[in-house]
Design a protein around this motif. Structure first.
Motif, PDB file in Angstrom:
ATOM      1  N   GLY A 181       5.525  -9.561 -13.837  1.00 44.91           N
ATOM      2  CA  GLY A 181       5.231  -8.983 -15.133  1.00 44.91           C
ATOM      3  C   GLY A 181       3.781  -8.560 -15.292  1.00 44.91           C
ATOM      4  O   GLY A 181       3.389  -8.063 -16.330  1.00 44.91           O
ATOM      5  N   GLY A 182       2.977  -8.769 -14.260  1.00 42.53           N
ATOM      6  CA  GLY A 182       1.570  -8.373 -14.321  1.00 42.53           C
ATOM      7  C   GLY A 182       1.416  -6.884 -14.087  1.00 42.53           C
ATOM      8  O   GLY A 182       2.355  -6.184 -13.721  1.00 42.53           O
ATOM      9  N   ASP A 183       0.215  -6.406 -14.319  1.00 42.03           N
ATOM     10  CA  ASP A 183      -0.066  -4.996 -14.081  1.00 42.03           C
ATOM     11  C   ASP A 183      -0.082  -4.716 -12.588  1.00 42.03           C
ATOM     12  O   ASP A 183      -0.677  -5.455 -11.820  1.00 42.03           O
ATOM     13  CB  ASP A 183      -1.426  -4.613 -14.658  1.00 42.03           C
ATOM     14  N   VAL A 184       0.576  -3.653 -12.202  1.00 41.02           N
ATOM     15  CA  VAL A 184       0.556  -3.213 -10.814  1.00 41.02           C
ATOM     16  C   VAL A 184      -0.581  -2.204 -10.706  1.00 41.02           C
ATOM     17  O   VAL A 184      -0.604  -1.201 -11.408  1.00 41.02           O
ATOM     18  CB  VAL A 184       1.898  -2.581 -10.409  1.00 41.02           C
ATOM     19  N   GLN A 185      -1.547  -2.516  -9.857  1.00 38.35           N
ATOM     20  CA  GLN A 185      -2.727  -1.666  -9.744  1.00 38.35           C
ATOM     21  C   GLN A 185      -3.094  -1.498  -8.271  1.00 38.35           C
ATOM     22  O   GLN A 185      -3.112  -2.466  -7.515  1.00 38.35           O
ATOM     23  CB  GLN A 185      -3.888  -2.299 -10.500  1.00 38.35           C
ATOM     24  N   TYR A 186      -3.401  -0.263  -7.906  1.00 33.96           N
ATOM     25  CA  TYR A 186      -3.788   0.052  -6.537  1.00 33.96           C
ATOM     26  C   TYR A 186      -5.224   0.566  -6.521  1.00 33.96           C
ATOM     27  O   TYR A 186      -5.697   1.138  -7.493  1.00 33.96           O
ATOM     28  CB  TYR A 186      -2.840   1.088  -5.929  1.00 33.96           C
ATOM     29  N   VAL A 187      -5.900   0.341  -5.408  1.00 33.33           N
ATOM     30  CA  VAL A 187      -7.296   0.739  -5.246  1.00 33.33           C
ATOM     31  C   VAL A 187      -7.382   1.734  -4.093  1.00 33.33           C
ATOM     32  O   VAL A 187      -6.784   1.530  -3.035  1.00 33.33           O
ATOM     33  CB  VAL A 187      -8.174  -0.503  -4.942  1.00 33.33           C
ATOM     34  N   SER A 205       0.837  -1.199   0.000  1.00 29.82           N
ATOM     35  CA  SER A 205       0.000   0.000   0.000  1.00 29.82           C
ATOM     36  C   SER A 205       0.871   1.249   0.000  1.00 29.82           C
ATOM     37  O   SER A 205       2.073   1.190   0.288  1.00 29.82           O
ATOM     38  CB  SER A 205      -0.919   0.014   1.217  1.00 29.82           C
ATOM     39  N   TYR A 206       0.228   2.356  -0.351  1.00 27.63           N
ATOM     40  CA  TYR A 206       0.829   3.683  -0.280  1.00 27.63           C
ATOM     41  C   TYR A 206      -0.102   4.569   0.524  1.00 27.63           C
ATOM     42  O   TYR A 206      -1.319   4.405   0.466  1.00 27.63           O
ATOM     43  CB  TYR A 206       0.948   4.318  -1.676  1.00 27.63           C
ATOM     44  N   ILE A 207       0.465   5.541   1.213  1.00 26.30           N
ATOM     45  CA  ILE A 207      -0.347   6.554   1.883  1.00 26.30           C
ATOM     46  C   ILE A 207      -0.010   7.893   1.235  1.00 26.30           C
ATOM     47  O   ILE A 207       1.152   8.297   1.200  1.00 26.30           O
ATOM     48  CB  ILE A 207      -0.086   6.591   3.404  1.00 26.30           C
ATOM     49  N   VAL A 208      -1.036   8.528   0.694  1.00 23.88           N
ATOM     50  CA  VAL A 208      -0.869   9.811   0.017  1.00 23.88           C
ATOM     51  C   VAL A 208      -1.402  10.900   0.936  1.00 23.88           C
ATOM     52  O   VAL A 208      -2.499  10.787   1.470  1.00 23.88           O
ATOM     53  CB  VAL A 208      -1.634   9.818  -1.334  1.00 23.88           C
ATOM     54  N   SER A 209      -0.611  11.959   1.099  1.00 26.29           N
ATOM     55  CA  SER A 209      -1.059  13.113   1.884  1.00 26.29           C
ATOM     56  C   SER A 209      -0.529  14.374   1.221  1.00 26.29           C
ATOM     57  O   SER A 209       0.484  14.336   0.515  1.00 26.29           O
ATOM     58  CB  SER A 209      -0.570  13.016   3.331  1.00 26.29           C
ATOM     59  N   GLY A 210      -1.236  15.457   1.428  1.00 27.03           N
ATOM     60  CA  GLY A 210      -0.805  16.729   0.857  1.00 27.03           C
ATOM     61  C   GLY A 210      -0.913  16.777  -0.654  1.00 27.03           C
ATOM     62  O   GLY A 210      -0.146  17.478  -1.306  1.00 27.03           O
ATOM     63  N   ALA A 211      -1.865  16.045  -1.223  1.00 24.66           N
ATOM     64  CA  ALA A 211      -2.002  15.989  -2.677  1.00 24.66           C
ATOM     65  C   ALA A 211      -2.706  17.203  -3.256  1.00 24.66           C
ATOM     66  O   ALA A 211      -2.781  17.343  -4.467  1.00 24.66           O
ATOM     67  CB  ALA A 211      -2.754  14.720  -3.076  1.00 24.66           C
ATOM     68  N   GLY A 241      -5.107   9.660   1.156  1.00 25.94           N
ATOM     69  CA  GLY A 241      -5.581   8.432   1.786  1.00 25.94           C
ATOM     70  C   GLY A 241      -4.703   7.249   1.451  1.00 25.94           C
ATOM     71  O   GLY A 241      -3.607   7.392   0.914  1.00 25.94           O
ATOM     72  N   ARG A 242      -5.207   6.085   1.780  1.00 27.63           N
ATOM     73  CA  ARG A 242      -4.450   4.841   1.604  1.00 27.63           C
ATOM     74  C   ARG A 242      -4.837   4.181   0.277  1.00 27.63           C
ATOM     75  O   ARG A 242      -6.004   3.983  -0.012  1.00 27.63           O
ATOM     76  CB  ARG A 242      -4.744   3.898   2.767  1.00 27.63           C
ATOM     77  N   TYR A 243      -3.830   3.817  -0.501  1.00 28.04           N
ATOM     78  CA  TYR A 243      -4.014   3.099  -1.754  1.00 28.04           C
ATOM     79  C   TYR A 243      -3.499   1.675  -1.540  1.00 28.04           C
ATOM     80  O   TYR A 243      -2.310   1.468  -1.322  1.00 28.04           O
ATOM     81  CB  TYR A 243      -3.234   3.773  -2.889  1.00 28.04           C
ATOM     82  N   GLU A 244      -4.402   0.704  -1.560  1.00 32.23           N
ATOM     83  CA  GLU A 244      -4.067  -0.703  -1.314  1.00 32.23           C
ATOM     84  C   GLU A 244      -3.820  -1.411  -2.642  1.00 32.23           C
ATOM     85  O   GLU A 244      -4.488  -1.129  -3.635  1.00 32.23           O
ATOM     86  CB  GLU A 244      -5.224  -1.417  -0.593  1.00 32.23           C
ATOM     87  N   PHE A 245      -2.889  -2.344  -2.621  1.00 32.56           N
ATOM     88  CA  PHE A 245      -2.664  -3.154  -3.816  1.00 32.56           C
ATOM     89  C   PHE A 245      -3.955  -3.895  -4.137  1.00 32.56           C
ATOM     90  O   PHE A 245      -4.606  -4.428  -3.244  1.00 32.56           O
ATOM     91  CB  PHE A 245      -1.517  -4.154  -3.580  1.00 32.56           C
ATOM     92  N   ASP A 246      -4.352  -3.917  -5.395  1.00 33.57           N
ATOM     93  CA  ASP A 246      -5.616  -4.523  -5.826  1.00 33.57           C
ATOM     94  C   ASP A 246      -5.644  -5.998  -5.434  1.00 33.57           C
ATOM     95  O   ASP A 246      -4.840  -6.790  -5.927  1.00 33.57           O
ATOM     96  CB  ASP A 246      -5.777  -4.373  -7.336  1.00 33.57           C
ATOM     97  N   PRO A 247      -6.542  -6.403  -4.519  1.00 28.93           N
ATOM     98  CA  PRO A 247      -6.572  -7.790  -4.047  1.00 28.93           C
ATOM     99  C   PRO A 247      -6.882  -8.800  -5.158  1.00 28.93           C
ATOM    100  O   PRO A 247      -6.540  -9.967  -5.045  1.00 28.93           O
ATOM    101  CB  PRO A 247      -7.661  -7.800  -2.978  1.00 28.93           C
ATOM    102  N   ARG A 248      -7.474  -8.357  -6.250  1.00 33.78           N
ATOM    103  CA  ARG A 248      -7.750  -9.277  -7.365  1.00 33.78           C
ATOM    104  C   ARG A 248      -6.475  -9.696  -8.086  1.00 33.78           C
ATOM    105  O   ARG A 248      -6.466 -10.662  -8.823  1.00 33.78           O
ATOM    106  CB  ARG A 248      -8.712  -8.630  -8.360  1.00 33.78           C
TER     107      ARG A 248
END
Length: 134
Positions: free
Chosen positions: A117-123, A86-92, A99-106
């Motif tokens: 080699g798959g797509d890296v996607q965050y939700v 995950s990433y935490i974004v602040s001051g955007a 807020g918190r961007y979680e790695f896509d559980p799918r």
């Protein structure tokens, strides 16, 4: 003992094993890269043990070669490092982007790893009331 082998021979053997482990890691089972994390882990474990034997050798050329292998092992580990969970974004600049961007559980396999080699996607779930996220 390692003294019987030239550093070139040890390098070629280690490189061949690395290629074999990579082929195992790239093989698909039920459309998943299920062998990927274990194959890479086992290869790195072997490589680490080999490097330790080399750097503790009585032979100066083998010790120097061992330290070279440690550097290459670190580089290889960086390449195979999984993406952050995950990433935490602040001051955007806008509250709904923060807020918190979680790695896509799918995209996560049963064993907790991501297909290489798959797509890296965050939700990111935007709160209904961005002024009051609770």
């Amino acid at each position: 003992t390692l003294k019987k082998f030239s550093t070139d021979a040890i390098y070629k053997i280690r490189q061949s094993l690395g290629t074999t482990y990579q082929r195992i890691a790239d093989s698909k089972t039920n459309n998943n890269h299920s062998a990927y994390p274990m194959a890479i882990h086992e290869h790195h474990e072997f490589w680490r043990e080999l490097a330790l034997k080399l750097i503790t050798s009585q032979s100066l050329p083998l010790r120097l070669f061992g330290w070279e292998q440690v550097g290459k092992l670190i580089e290889d580990c960086e390449v195979h490092q999984p993406p952050p969970r995950s990433y935490i974004v602040s001051g955007a600049g806008t509250a709904w982007v923060n807020g918190r961007y979680e790695f896509d559980p799918r995209r996560v396999l049963e064993n907790g790893y991501v297909n290489p080699g798959g797509d890296v996607q965050y939700v990111h779930h935007v709160p209904v009331d961005v002024d009051n996220p609770e």
